[in-house]
Design an enzyme around this catalytic site. Structure first.
Site, PDB file in Angstrom:
ATOM      1  N   ARG A  46      -8.335  -7.632  53.423  1.00 14.42           N
ATOM      2  CA  ARG A  46      -8.232  -8.335  52.139  1.00 14.42           C
ATOM      3  C   ARG A  46      -6.837  -8.887  51.837  1.00 14.42           C
ATOM      4  O   ARG A  46      -6.669  -9.660  50.901  1.00 14.42           O
ATOM      5  CB  ARG A  46      -8.687  -7.411  50.997  1.00 14.42           C
ATOM      6  CG  ARG A  46     -10.207  -7.352  50.882  1.00 14.42           C
ATOM      7  CD  ARG A  46     -10.622  -6.776  49.557  1.00 14.42           C
ATOM      8  NE  ARG A  46     -10.521  -5.325  49.539  1.00 14.42           N
ATOM      9  CZ  ARG A  46     -10.304  -4.618  48.441  1.00 14.42           C
ATOM     10  NH1 ARG A  46     -10.146  -5.208  47.277  1.00 14.42           N
ATOM     11  NH2 ARG A  46     -10.244  -3.297  48.497  1.00 14.42           N
ATOM     12  N   GLY A  92     -12.515   6.315  61.567  1.00 12.53           N
ATOM     13  CA  GLY A  92     -12.462   7.029  60.292  1.00 12.53           C
ATOM     14  C   GLY A  92     -11.191   7.853  60.170  1.00 12.53           C
ATOM     15  O   GLY A  92     -10.452   8.059  61.136  1.00 12.53           O
ATOM     16  N   GLU A  96     -17.668  11.723  49.536  1.00 10.98           N
ATOM     17  CA  GLU A  96     -17.325  10.301  49.491  1.00 10.98           C
ATOM     18  C   GLU A  96     -18.293   9.577  48.556  1.00 10.98           C
ATOM     19  O   GLU A  96     -19.467   9.933  48.455  1.00 10.98           O
ATOM     20  CB  GLU A  96     -17.397   9.701  50.899  1.00 10.98           C
ATOM     21  CG  GLU A  96     -16.304  10.211  51.823  1.00 10.98           C
ATOM     22  CD  GLU A  96     -14.907   9.986  51.258  1.00 10.98           C
ATOM     23  OE1 GLU A  96     -14.583   8.842  50.909  1.00 10.98           O
ATOM     24  OE2 GLU A  96     -14.154  10.977  51.155  1.00 10.98           O
ATOM     25  N   ASN A 150      -4.610  -2.897  48.912  1.00 12.17           N
ATOM     26  CA  ASN A 150      -5.639  -3.567  49.700  1.00 12.17           C
ATOM     27  C   ASN A 150      -5.598  -5.074  49.565  1.00 12.17           C
ATOM     28  O   ASN A 150      -6.172  -5.783  50.376  1.00 12.17           O
ATOM     29  CB  ASN A 150      -7.028  -3.073  49.286  1.00 12.17           C
ATOM     30  CG  ASN A 150      -7.208  -1.609  49.626  1.00 12.17           C
ATOM     31  OD1 ASN A 150      -7.090  -1.211  50.778  1.00 12.17           O
ATOM     32  ND2 ASN A 150      -7.438  -0.797  48.618  1.00 12.17           N
ATOM     33  N   SER A 189      42.993 -31.991  41.301  1.00  8.93           N
ATOM     34  CA  SER A 189      41.561 -32.229  41.489  1.00  8.93           C
ATOM     35  C   SER A 189      41.305 -33.057  42.730  1.00  8.93           C
ATOM     36  O   SER A 189      42.132 -33.886  43.128  1.00  8.93           O
ATOM     37  CB  SER A 189      41.008 -32.979  40.273  1.00  8.93           C
ATOM     38  OG  SER A 189      41.149 -32.155  39.140  1.00  8.93           O
ATOM     39  N   ARG A 235      48.041 -39.847  49.119  1.00  6.35           N
ATOM     40  CA  ARG A 235      46.912 -40.733  48.787  1.00  6.35           C
ATOM     41  C   ARG A 235      47.439 -42.151  48.706  1.00  6.35           C
ATOM     42  O   ARG A 235      48.655 -42.367  48.622  1.00  6.35           O
ATOM     43  CB  ARG A 235      46.281 -40.304  47.453  1.00  6.35           C
ATOM     44  CG  ARG A 235      47.219 -40.457  46.286  1.00  6.35           C
ATOM     45  CD  ARG A 235      46.590 -40.063  44.949  1.00  6.35           C
ATOM     46  NE  ARG A 235      47.546 -40.253  43.885  1.00  6.35           N
ATOM     47  CZ  ARG A 235      47.852 -39.336  42.960  1.00  6.35           C
ATOM     48  NH1 ARG A 235      47.277 -38.139  42.981  1.00  6.35           N
ATOM     49  NH2 ARG A 235      48.719 -39.610  42.021  1.00  6.35           N
TER      50      ARG A 235
END
Ligand code: UD1
Ligand code: CA
Length: 456
Positions: free
Chosen positions: A9, A76, A149, A222, A404, A439
């Site tokens: 599942r 089982g 069971e 499950n 910056s 720059r």
């Protein structure tokens, strides 16, 4: 530990017992419970995805002695334990656990072992308002006489609300004898482990029940919905334990701890935070909403603001006392921030040490760097640490001011007290105390006429 089932599942390619709860496989939680009771060894019964389950659990074993027994085909629960029997010493007490039941408390298992005392058959039971599907516990006063069971039970037996939780403790020698006498003449044609109860009764061994109040302790997984429900329940338990220690959670239903979270005094955690791996929060640390903190240590008085992502992976991240991080900051492996460091929005720090009082408040990258005291690292500036093949170091000495939008091409040292003009691309070391600008010079053209649309 029974871990041979398929988990149809879950609709997953992964064996059910390896589905994750709080970043640990379900069967890993069961190993933790076994560690809690100091198990001499853990025998894991594998079947579906056996190789995958065995290698995943081996990685989690640590000091636990793990042995594997393959059950093929799966006939089982009784057959599962039979498969494990050759691994069990006659003088042991056997605790039967399921790899898909992750939330059993160590103290509960301890109580069950105590009840068994090496001579009784001890069962973990719980009362359920809706017991359908489970094995019902038939009693004669304090003694259990049988487990029936659901599919084999009469309508009268089905009205019993006390169910067997799937966990038992038994003396090994006797358990092995009972297992050898099981048959599969029942509604499911399976070898039921639960039939050992009537065999014990036949042998004059008293069967006792340790009835707990919290059904979560025996809840199995499950389906994805059940997995999610147990995850939430587990998280709520962790949240309650944190609050018990004095941690202030804005909402105990909105925190996820997937590892170990250790908090000192007066820690406050806002909603939606996720903690992974090993996390330490010092005195008076405050974590804003929607942060992810993994493998890190945050020292006293530091504030982590909203939407901050910290992941130290294997190297760790340290944030010193009185720091302010975020909102929207990212600290990566090897970030080591000193006292009173400020890291603001959209700043990424990786493998870099920032000394006391250093600041990078906006939009910056500091990687493979050593940053001195009181350095101010401007918005949009980065360490260009990677040349496409190798990583290089940037050293920024005390009191440097980086303007910056600077690109600092490593390897590089910026001398103490220097200033780097905004927009500079720095490729050579810069002298202490100087202003360095790299720059294009600004040029103005007077009376500039802009082009006009449609003009020839
Ligand atoms: C079992 C109990 C039931 C109890 C319930 C609690 C039996 C016969 N019944 O029922 O009384 O109320 O648990 O949850 O024991 N497994 C194997 N090999 C097998 C069969 C099962 O390893 O051949 C493993 C499964 O993967 C699972 C665990 O054993 O982890 C329990 O099996 P499951 O089929 O879920 O048992 P139930 O039918 O729920
Ligand atoms: Ca079954």
């Amino acid at each position: 530990m029974m871990a041979a089932g398929k988990g149809t599942r879950m609709k997953s390619n992964k064996p059910k017992v390896l589905q994750m709860l709080a970043h640990l496989p379900l069967a890993g939680h069961v190993l933790e419970a076994a560690r809690w009771v100091d198990a001499r060894k853990v025998v894991v019964v594998t079947g579906h995805g056996a190789a995958q389950v065995e290698s995943a659990l081996s990685l989690l074993a640590g000091t636990l002695q793990l042995e594997f027994a393959r059950q093929e085909p799966q006939l089982g629960t009784g057959h599962a334990v039979q498969t494990a029997a050759p691994h069990l010493a006659d003088d042991a007490i056997v605790l039967v656990l399921s790899g898909d039941v992750p939330l059993t408390r160590g103290a509960t298992l301890q109580a069950l072992l105590h009840l068994c005392a090496g001579e009784h058959l001890a069962l973990l039971t719980v009362n359920l308002p809706d017991p359908s599907g489970y094995g019902r516990v038939l009693r004669n006063g304090p003694s259990v006489t049988a487990i029936v069971e659901h599919k084999d039970a009469s309508p009268e037996e089905r009205s019993i609300q006390e169910i067997y939780g799937g966990i038992l403790a038994a003396p090994a020698l006797q358990l092995k004898q009972w297992l050898g006498r099981l048959d599969n003449r029942n509604a499911q044609g399976e070898y039921y482990l639960t039939d050992v109860v009537k065999l014990a009764v036949q042998d004059g061994v008293q069967v006792l029940a340790h009835r707990i109040d919290d059904p979560l302790e025996v809840a199995g997984v499950n389906s994805p919905a059940q997995l999610a429900a147990l995850e939430r329940a587990h998280q709520l338990r962790l949240a309650e334990a944190l609050m018990e220690q004095g941690v202030r959670l804005k909402d105990p239903a909105r925190i996820d701890v997937r590892g170990s979270l250790v908090c000192a005094r007066d820690v406050e955690i806002d909603v939606g935070c996720v903690f992974e791996g090993q996390v330490y929060l010092g005195d008076e640390v405050r974590i804003g909403p929607h942060c992810v903190l993994a493998n890190c240590s945050i020292e006293a008085g530091t504030i982590i603001q909203a939407f901050t992502h910290v992941d130290g992976e294997s190297k760790g991240v340290r944030v010193g006392a009185g720091a302010r991080i975020g909102p929207f900051a990212r600290l990566r492996p090897g970030a080591d921030l000193g006292q009173d460091v400020y890291i603001g929005n959209f700043v990424e720090v990786k493998n870099a040490r920032l000394a006391q009082g250093a600041k990078a408040n906006h939009l910056a990258y500091l990687g493979d760097a050593t940053v001195g005291e009181r350095v101010n690292f401007g918005a949009g500036s980065i360490t260009a640490n990677y040349d496409g093949a190798n990583k290089h170091q940037t050293v920024i000495e005390d009191d440097v001011h980086v303007g910056s939008n600077c690109v600092l091409i490593a390897p590089l040292t910026l001398g103490a007290g220097g200033t780097i003009g905004g927009g500079s691309t720095i490729t050579k070391d810069t002298p202490a105390g100087a202003l360095t600008v790299a720059r294009g010079k600004q040029v103005s053209v007077a009376n500039w006429k802009r082009p006009v649309k449609g003009a020839k």
